[in-house]
Design a protein around this motif. Structure first.
Motif, short mmCIF file in Angstrom:
data_model
loop_
_atom_site.label_atom_id
_atom_site.label_comp_id
_atom_site.label_asym_id
_atom_site.label_seq_id
_atom_site.Cartn_x
_atom_site.Cartn_y
_atom_site.Cartn_z
N VAL A 8 0.86 -1.18 0.00
CA VAL A 8 0.00 0.00 0.00
C VAL A 8 0.90 1.22 0.00
O VAL A 8 1.88 1.29 0.74
N ILE A 9 0.58 2.18 -0.85
CA ILE A 9 1.36 3.42 -0.86
C ILE A 9 0.93 4.26 0.34
O ILE A 9 -0.25 4.48 0.55
N THR A 10 1.90 4.66 1.13
CA THR A 10 1.59 5.51 2.30
C THR A 10 2.21 6.88 2.11
O THR A 10 3.39 6.98 1.79
N VAL A 11 1.40 7.89 2.29
CA VAL A 11 1.91 9.25 2.17
C VAL A 11 1.45 10.08 3.36
O VAL A 11 0.40 9.81 3.95
N ASP A 12 2.24 11.06 3.73
CA ASP A 12 1.88 11.97 4.81
C ASP A 12 1.19 13.20 4.22
O ASP A 12 1.68 13.77 3.24
N ALA A 13 0.10 13.57 4.83
CA ALA A 13 -0.64 14.75 4.34
C ALA A 13 -0.33 15.96 5.21
O ALA A 13 0.03 15.82 6.37
N PHE A 35 -12.58 13.03 -1.62
CA PHE A 35 -11.21 13.23 -2.08
C PHE A 35 -11.18 13.42 -3.59
O PHE A 35 -12.16 13.14 -4.29
N ALA A 36 -10.06 13.89 -4.05
CA ALA A 36 -9.82 13.98 -5.48
C ALA A 36 -8.35 13.69 -5.73
O ALA A 36 -7.52 13.81 -4.82
N LEU A 37 -8.05 13.25 -6.92
CA LEU A 37 -6.65 13.04 -7.32
C LEU A 37 -6.28 14.11 -8.35
O LEU A 37 -7.14 14.57 -9.11
N GLU A 63 7.08 8.46 -15.24
CA GLU A 63 7.02 7.64 -14.02
C GLU A 63 8.23 7.82 -13.12
O GLU A 63 8.14 7.61 -11.91
#
Lengths: 222, 353
Positions: A8-13, A35-37, A63
């Motif tokens: 799973v990609i984990t990112v900090d917001a 949400f939106a991308l 990429e």
């Protein structure tokens, strides 16, 4: 046999300036519901559908690109949203505000009625969910309202549109028509004769987005 | 459609504990000690002594902790008014901590079993050095000794010796014992005069039992309570400036530390509450972009004919909105991910408060 990548990609917001403002208001408006991308920073001209090494390499240049960290200014983030459209779409929805830029004098009024081109097979249409309009600096308008959408969310957004006591903050309203009245406050101009900001309109159904510059010109006393 | 609503199960709240050293520069051990003569001679001097990691006038110098001496009857410091004997800074300090910790103006500090102390030294960690509280088990304080029987004594809390801390009201308390890393050297690690003090992580304070530190007897003569003191020599004369804060300071600063030269090790602990938000995109979603380079011209045609049936997008950021479509939080990916009609994406976004 190899292992499949199940990570799973984990990112900090980070909280945006608007997020911090609403958190400080403590009135329940800081409530994440959707949400939106977006693909800010991506240049699709780097995509190469004729890459000699085959389709696995079409997006090679994109990429591997490094990305910048998030900005706290909500005006500088999520500029180019990804949208969900039927497969086979040849033309993407485009907004038409009727103006390429807005020039107003102090106290002048203007109503904007956005339309969407190329959406749901129609050449030109009004989106049923309406449009969200964000002005970069709410101080430039004595009135900034959305009308024409009667949903609870829109009513809440329009009723609690940001008030400011002098700080440069953004405001967002929702509607099918956006009403603007330029400020009459002279002190905002300082030694300048014009004030500038941006108006960003997003189609809530299509995701189409358009940003135009806004200029307010001071009424000179003679 | 550009926005997608979250489902209730997309939100998970998690609390994680992080620890860090308390000393400036993230040093695990404080090995150099300085005071400020200006502070010592000032109005706060009779109450406490600030301890710095470098000379107080040196750039980057910061207060690390303060030493304060408290006595129940005001001994060891000069009375505020000679007409009111026994009311002095040391009594003020004693009353201050008695109210704060014991919450009872008639209670005594229980150092260990069946021993109550009438005077103590308080080591109070500077607020800027920690975020929430001290981390039990991390304290190792090596104090040099004037007791000819020993060169130094190493103090720690007894968090590894007990299953539960003691509680004063809602405040956790561990006994300070002879040992290291939360474990006693021998037995329960107490001195002949009860424990060596109280470790109070929730208020980031260490109270050292003055009677235990003053002890000058020979170690190992009293069964489990076989720890002697360092012969600190606390001045307990009424209406006299005993300069007791400086006495303890000199014993700490003169210490050569443990075998690795570490004198005062101490960590802090913080609980960080995080919201985890799971962003799930299905294969049929988010395959087109409003990016100006995705279309050609102003009429909206996709840039490559290939994209008509095989659109490819490269999301780089996730935006989280409220019902009013206001961007509340945003996260950037470390690199673009590829998204098309054959791919789904699951992104876990961590939001710290």
């Amino acid at each position: 046999m190899g292992y499949l990548n199940n990570s799973v990609i984990t990112v900090d917001a980070i909280l945006t300036k608007k997020g911090r403002e609403l958190l400080a208001k403590n009135d329940g408006s800081f409530r994440i519901t959707q949400f939106a991308l977006a693909d800010d920073e991506i240049d699709y001209t780097l995509y190469n559908p004729t890459h000699p090494s085959g389709s696995a390499y079409y997006g090679e240049a994109i990429e591997n690109m490094p990305l910048l960290e998030a900005f706290p200014d909500e005006q500088q983030m999520m500029k180019y949203k990804l949208v969900t459209l039927p497969r086979g779409t040849a033309k993407l929805p485009v907004l038409d505000l009727g103006y390429a830029s807005i020039n107003m004098k102090q106290g002048a009024q203007l109503a904007i009625t956005p339309q969407t081109l190329n959406y749901l097979g129609a050449q030109q249409t009004f989106e049923s969910s309406g449009y969200s309009a964000t002005v970069g600096d709410v101080r430039l308008f004595s009135q900034f309202q959305g009308q024409g959408i009667n949903t609870t969310a829109a009513a809440t957004a329009n009723a609690t549109a940001t008030q400011t006591i002098g700080t440069n903050i953004s405001a967002t309203v929702t509607g099918t028509q956006i009403n603007l009245t330029a400020t009459t406050v002279n002190t905002l101009f300082g030694s300048q004769t014009q004030l500038r900001t941006t108006l960003t309109v997003i189609g809530l159904d299509s995701g189409a987005r358009l940003t135009i510059p806004v200029t307010i010109t001071q009424n000179r006393l003679t | 459609m550009g926005f997608k609503r979250f489902d209730p199960e997309d939100f998970v709240v998690s609390a994680d504990t992080v620890t860090s050293t308390v000393w400036s520069g993230f040093q695990p051990s404080l090995n150099s000690y300085f005071t400020s003569s200006v502070q010592k001679e000032g109005t706060s001097g009779p109450y406490y002594l600030n301890v710095f990691q470098t000379g107080s006038g040196v750039q980057g110098s910061e207060i690390q902790f303060a030493i304060a001496f408290g006595d129940e009857t005001g001994r060891g410091s000069v009375d505020f008014d000679t007409a009111v004997p026994g009311v002095s800074p040391s009594r003020t300090i004693y009353g201050q901590y008695r109210t704060l910790v014991l919450e009872d103006e008639n209670a005594d500090f229980p150092f260990g079993i069946n021993f109550t102390g009438s005077y103590f030294y308080a080591l109070n960690v500077e607020r800027a050095r920690y975020k929430e509280k001290l981390f039990p088990g991390s304290m190792n304080l090596v104090i040099s000794s004037s007791n000819p029987q020993i060169n130094s004594i190493t103090l720690t809390d007894n968090s590894n010796e007990v299953t539960l801390p003691e509680y004063f009201g809602t405040m956790r308390a561990y006994q300070v014992i002879s040992g290291s890393d939360g474990t006693a050297w021998n037995g329960n690690g107490y001195s002949f005069s009860g424990s060596y003090g109280l470790f109070l992580p929730d208020i980031s304070t260490i109270l050292l039992n003055g009677a235990a530190l003053d002890d000058s007897s020979t170690p190992g003569t009293s069964g489990l309570n076989d720890g002697c003191g360092i012969g600190l020599g606390t001045v307990l004369t009424s209406n006299t400036n005993g300069d007791n804060n400086s006495k303890l300071f000199r014993h700490i600063s003169a210490s050569s530390g443990n075998t690795n030269g570490k004198i005062f090790e101490l960590n802090s602990q913080e609980t960080i509450t995080s919201d985890f938000v799971f962003v799930r995109t299905r294969n049929s979603e988010f395959n087109y972009s409003e990016n100006p380079s995705f279309i050609s011209g102003s009429t909206g045609e996709v840039i490559f004919n290939y994209f008509i049936n095989n659109p490819q997008t490269f999301p780089t950021c996730v935006g989280m909105y409220n019902d009013a479509n206001e961007l509340l939080a945003a996260a950037k990916l470390s690199r673009p991910i590829s998204k098309d009609f054959t791919k789904e994406a699951l992104i876990r976004v961590k939001l710290d408060f």
